[in-house]
Design a protein around this motif. Structure first.
Motif, PDB file in Angstrom:
ATOM      1  N   ASP A 152      36.798  44.091  49.130  1.00  0.00           N
ATOM      2  CA  ASP A 152      36.851  45.261  48.260  1.00  0.00           C
ATOM      3  C   ASP A 152      38.083  45.170  47.353  1.00  0.00           C
ATOM      4  O   ASP A 152      39.057  45.903  47.504  1.00  0.00           O
ATOM      5  CB  ASP A 152      36.898  46.542  49.102  1.00  0.00           C
ATOM      6  CG  ASP A 152      36.725  47.795  48.253  1.00  0.00           C
ATOM      7  OD1 ASP A 152      36.304  47.655  47.086  1.00  0.00           O
ATOM      8  OD2 ASP A 152      37.013  48.894  48.748  1.00  0.00           O
ATOM      9  N   ASN A 153      38.018  44.233  46.419  1.00  0.00           N
ATOM     10  CA  ASN A 153      39.079  44.082  45.423  1.00  0.00           C
ATOM     11  C   ASN A 153      38.437  43.660  44.102  1.00  0.00           C
ATOM     12  O   ASN A 153      37.208  43.549  44.008  1.00  0.00           O
ATOM     13  CB  ASN A 153      40.136  43.064  45.885  1.00  0.00           C
ATOM     14  CG  ASN A 153      39.540  41.704  46.220  1.00  0.00           C
ATOM     15  OD1 ASN A 153      38.497  41.311  45.695  1.00  0.00           O
ATOM     16  ND2 ASN A 153      40.196  40.970  47.108  1.00  0.00           N
ATOM     17  N   TYR A 178      31.599  40.962  51.022  1.00  0.00           N
ATOM     18  CA  TYR A 178      32.622  40.587  50.042  1.00  0.00           C
ATOM     19  C   TYR A 178      33.861  41.476  50.172  1.00  0.00           C
ATOM     20  O   TYR A 178      33.794  42.576  50.729  1.00  0.00           O
ATOM     21  CB  TYR A 178      32.047  40.688  48.625  1.00  0.00           C
ATOM     22  CG  TYR A 178      31.676  42.093  48.194  1.00  0.00           C
ATOM     23  CD1 TYR A 178      32.554  42.863  47.438  1.00  0.00           C
ATOM     24  CD2 TYR A 178      30.446  42.656  48.551  1.00  0.00           C
ATOM     25  CE1 TYR A 178      32.221  44.154  47.043  1.00  0.00           C
ATOM     26  CE2 TYR A 178      30.102  43.942  48.160  1.00  0.00           C
ATOM     27  CZ  TYR A 178      30.996  44.685  47.405  1.00  0.00           C
ATOM     28  OH  TYR A 178      30.665  45.965  47.024  1.00  0.00           O
ATOM     29  N   GLN A 193      34.537  42.561  43.574  1.00  0.00           N
ATOM     30  CA  GLN A 193      33.664  43.418  42.772  1.00  0.00           C
ATOM     31  C   GLN A 193      33.067  42.660  41.587  1.00  0.00           C
ATOM     32  O   GLN A 193      31.899  42.860  41.238  1.00  0.00           O
ATOM     33  CB  GLN A 193      34.451  44.643  42.299  1.00  0.00           C
ATOM     34  CG  GLN A 193      34.791  45.608  43.429  1.00  0.00           C
ATOM     35  CD  GLN A 193      35.898  46.574  43.073  1.00  0.00           C
ATOM     36  OE1 GLN A 193      36.355  46.619  41.927  1.00  0.00           O
ATOM     37  NE2 GLN A 193      36.352  47.353  44.048  1.00  0.00           N
ATOM     38  N   LYS A 194      33.872  41.785  40.978  1.00  0.00           N
ATOM     39  CA  LYS A 194      33.354  40.980  39.866  1.00  0.00           C
ATOM     40  C   LYS A 194      32.310  39.993  40.369  1.00  0.00           C
ATOM     41  O   LYS A 194      31.271  39.774  39.724  1.00  0.00           O
ATOM     42  CB  LYS A 194      34.507  40.222  39.192  1.00  0.00           C
ATOM     43  CG  LYS A 194      34.157  39.653  37.828  1.00  0.00           C
ATOM     44  CD  LYS A 194      33.904  40.761  36.826  1.00  0.00           C
ATOM     45  CE  LYS A 194      33.570  40.239  35.453  1.00  0.00           C
ATOM     46  NZ  LYS A 194      33.276  41.317  34.491  1.00  0.00           N
ATOM     47  N   ILE A 243      30.328  40.292  43.023  1.00  0.00           N
ATOM     48  CA  ILE A 243      29.072  40.962  43.384  1.00  0.00           C
ATOM     49  C   ILE A 243      28.288  41.340  42.131  1.00  0.00           C
ATOM     50  O   ILE A 243      27.049  41.349  42.128  1.00  0.00           O
ATOM     51  CB  ILE A 243      29.332  42.196  44.290  1.00  0.00           C
ATOM     52  CG1 ILE A 243      28.022  42.664  44.946  1.00  0.00           C
ATOM     53  CG2 ILE A 243      29.969  43.324  43.537  1.00  0.00           C
ATOM     54  CD1 ILE A 243      27.426  41.701  45.911  1.00  0.00           C
ATOM     55  N   GLN A 244      28.992  41.617  41.034  1.00  0.00           N
ATOM     56  CA  GLN A 244      28.307  41.873  39.762  1.00  0.00           C
ATOM     57  C   GLN A 244      27.543  40.635  39.305  1.00  0.00           C
ATOM     58  O   GLN A 244      26.389  40.726  38.863  1.00  0.00           O
ATOM     59  CB  GLN A 244      29.318  42.288  38.691  1.00  0.00           C
ATOM     60  CG  GLN A 244      29.896  43.678  38.867  1.00  0.00           C
ATOM     61  CD  GLN A 244      30.931  44.007  37.797  1.00  0.00           C
ATOM     62  OE1 GLN A 244      31.022  43.337  36.768  1.00  0.00           O
ATOM     63  NE2 GLN A 244      31.723  45.036  38.045  1.00  0.00           N
ATOM     64  N   ALA A 259      31.268  45.786  51.543  1.00  0.00           N
ATOM     65  CA  ALA A 259      32.633  45.378  51.196  1.00  0.00           C
ATOM     66  C   ALA A 259      33.568  45.654  52.368  1.00  0.00           C
ATOM     67  O   ALA A 259      33.422  46.649  53.075  1.00  0.00           O
ATOM     68  CB  ALA A 259      33.106  46.136  49.960  1.00  0.00           C
ATOM     69  N   GLU A 272      24.541  44.931  50.492  1.00  0.00           N
ATOM     70  CA  GLU A 272      25.877  44.396  50.247  1.00  0.00           C
ATOM     71  C   GLU A 272      26.886  45.291  50.945  1.00  0.00           C
ATOM     72  O   GLU A 272      26.711  46.502  51.017  1.00  0.00           O
ATOM     73  CB  GLU A 272      26.167  44.329  48.749  1.00  0.00           C
ATOM     74  CG  GLU A 272      26.004  45.652  48.025  1.00  0.00           C
ATOM     75  CD  GLU A 272      26.051  45.515  46.512  1.00  0.00           C
ATOM     76  OE1 GLU A 272      26.960  46.122  45.904  1.00  0.00           O
ATOM     77  OE2 GLU A 272      25.182  44.819  45.960  1.00  0.00           O
TER      78      GLU A 272
END
Length: 471
Positions: A216-217, A214, A221-222, A224-225, A243, A241
């Motif tokens: 890295d922004n 994913y 980040q949202k 992956i949560q 980034a 995971e």
């Protein structure tokens, strides 16, 4: 000549010295104040707007938005809805597609006395711009707002919709726990729903080990949560995971965190062996071959823009990271992207919000008549605009039938001349329990019209529907 120049010079200063300084200062102040008042009241005349009623015969595009001399005709006996979209700049295409869908909804409801007032909102419009916009809308006979399209403006719309008590209906993804305005309504796709659709499918297929790559922004980040939270609920193990940075073009180091590449061993490879494996000098330097790596997961979640996804997909094939189930989000649902890179994503599963080639009769009729009207197929923005237009029209009809303006007129008289139409529309929107549109069946939770999603799978250059939002 020298005397003339000298006389002219001194003559100028003589005039200046004899001028009344107070008069000059007063004049400057008047000009400055006038300019400021003109600037801050720029929205009050709605000069950048234009209106559409039940007939669209003369206005089917967005070009008229630039006609600053044309003011909207806002009738007292019509229900007026402001549609706030970008009509120029790099995002005008999105505004036009969404607007075309909204305006097309009028064709189905020609008896309803409704007018959409189109207001241009630049993508980079900030707090001051939006504040003045709401001030101006509050003074007009406008019952609700459809828009904005982009999440970066939601915070301001949330704030001022609450202050002015104007219902705002937006397709932009939003978090209701973050934006507290009771006048904010949402219709559209959310990343959370997309992730849920993918992982629920994985669970049904017994895929319980998934890794994720994913950006890295904030978006990555949202996302992956959501993946971690939903995976935990469904009993899916997120193995690893990784980034990647914004400027990443070589994803070897990301892959190296997810799989275990085999070492070449001792000695040098022959040219024939090198050609057979298809390796590069870079690979040889790092002891990497295209031999099958050890892959400790069954599924791989790919997150990012199509520009990044094409690099990831082609490099997965190059490094022989194959034989796994690929999952993506709605970015995959792009016709040009699918046509060009289908070879690299055979079997990929991804969600979508609209499918113009659906066999569903409801969708087929919409696509047919839309294409006849605009000479092009609708896309996701057109379909969402059409559905949202119909939701608002249906809300208005709830409290007035085809003569909705009579109900409004009575409401105004009963409230001592105060137009209570916004509250009527607000309460009608809250009464919805479900809605069937061309995007599928939506279930309402509070002020959130939760769209059902398609779930697609790409196989042999064909798109198969795994799940329909009409079921």
């Amino acid at each position: 000549m020298k005397d003339f120049n000298r006389n002219l010079k001194y003559g100028f200063f003589d005039i200046y010295d004899n001028y009344n300084y107070k008069n000059i200062l007063f004049l400057v102040i008047i000009i400055a104040v006038s300019s400021f008042l003109i600037l801050i009241s720029g929205f009050n005349n709605f000069s950048g707007c234009y209106g559409y009623g039940a007939s669209l015969s003369n206005n089917t595009g967005i070009k008229n938005a630039d006609n600053k001399n044309k003011k909207p005709e806002i009738k007292n006996n019509s229900v007026n809805i402001a549609v706030i979209v970008p009509t120029n700049g790099r995002y005008k295409y999105f505004g036009k597609q969404f607007l075309d869908g909204i305006l097309f909804s009028i064709q189905k409801n020609k008896k309803a006395n409704i007018k959409f007032i189109v207001v241009s909102l630049p993508f980079n419009a900030g707090r001051g711009f939006i504040k003045n916009l709401f001030k101006s809308i509050d003074k007009k006979n406008i019952s609700a707002i459809i828009g904005p399209l982009f999440v970066n403006q939601i915070a301001y719309f949330s704030k001022y919709s609450s202050i002015y008590k104007i219902p705002v209906f937006t397709p932009a993804p939003l978090n209701f726990s973050k934006y507290k305005s009771p006048y904010l309504f949402h219709y559209g796709m959310t990343v959370k729903n997309e992730v849920s659709a993918d992982l629920q499918y994985a669970e049904t297929k017994g895929i319980d080990k998934i890794s994720v790559i994913y950006p890295d922004n904030a978006y990555g980040q949202k996302t992956i949560q959501y993946i971690n939270a939903m995976g935990s609920k469904l009993g899916i193990n997120i193995v690893d995971e990784t980034a990647y940075e914004r400027h990443t073009v070589d994803f070897f180091y990301n892959f190296n965190l997810l799989v275990r590449f085999q070492d070449m061993g001792h000695g040098h490879m022959t040219k024939a062996e090198e050609n057979q494996l298809g390796v590069t000098p870079y690979d040889l330097m790092h002891g990497i071959t295209k031999a099958k790596p050890y892959i400790p997961f069954e599924g791989l979640f790919l997150i990012g823009s199509t520009g990044k996804l094409k690099l990831i997909l082609t490099q997965l094939a190059y490094y022989n990271i194959t034989g796994i189930k690929l999952f993506g989000l709605s970015q995959i649902d792009n016709k040009k992207f699918l046509n060009k890179y289908s070879f690299y994503m055979h079997g990929i599963v991804y969600p979508g919000g609209f499918f113009p080639d659906s066999r569903n009769k409801f969708v087929k009729n919409f696509v047919k008549y839309y294409k006849n009207y605009y000479n092009e197929k609708p896309n996701i923005l057109s379909a969402e605009g059409y559905d949202m237009g119909n939701i608002v029209i249906k809300s208005i009809m709830m409290h007035g039938g085809s003569n909705a303006h009579e109900s409004i007129k009575n409401s105004i008289q009963a409230n001592g001349g105060i137009n209570n139409n916004r509250q009527l529309l607000y309460r009608s929107l809250l009464k919805f329990k479900s809605f069937k549109g061309v995007c599928g069946i939506s279930h309402i939770r509070g002020r959130d019209f939760i769209k059902g999603l398609y779930l697609f799978q790409l196989k042999n250059n064909k798109i198969y529907i795994l799940k329909s939002p009409f079921n």
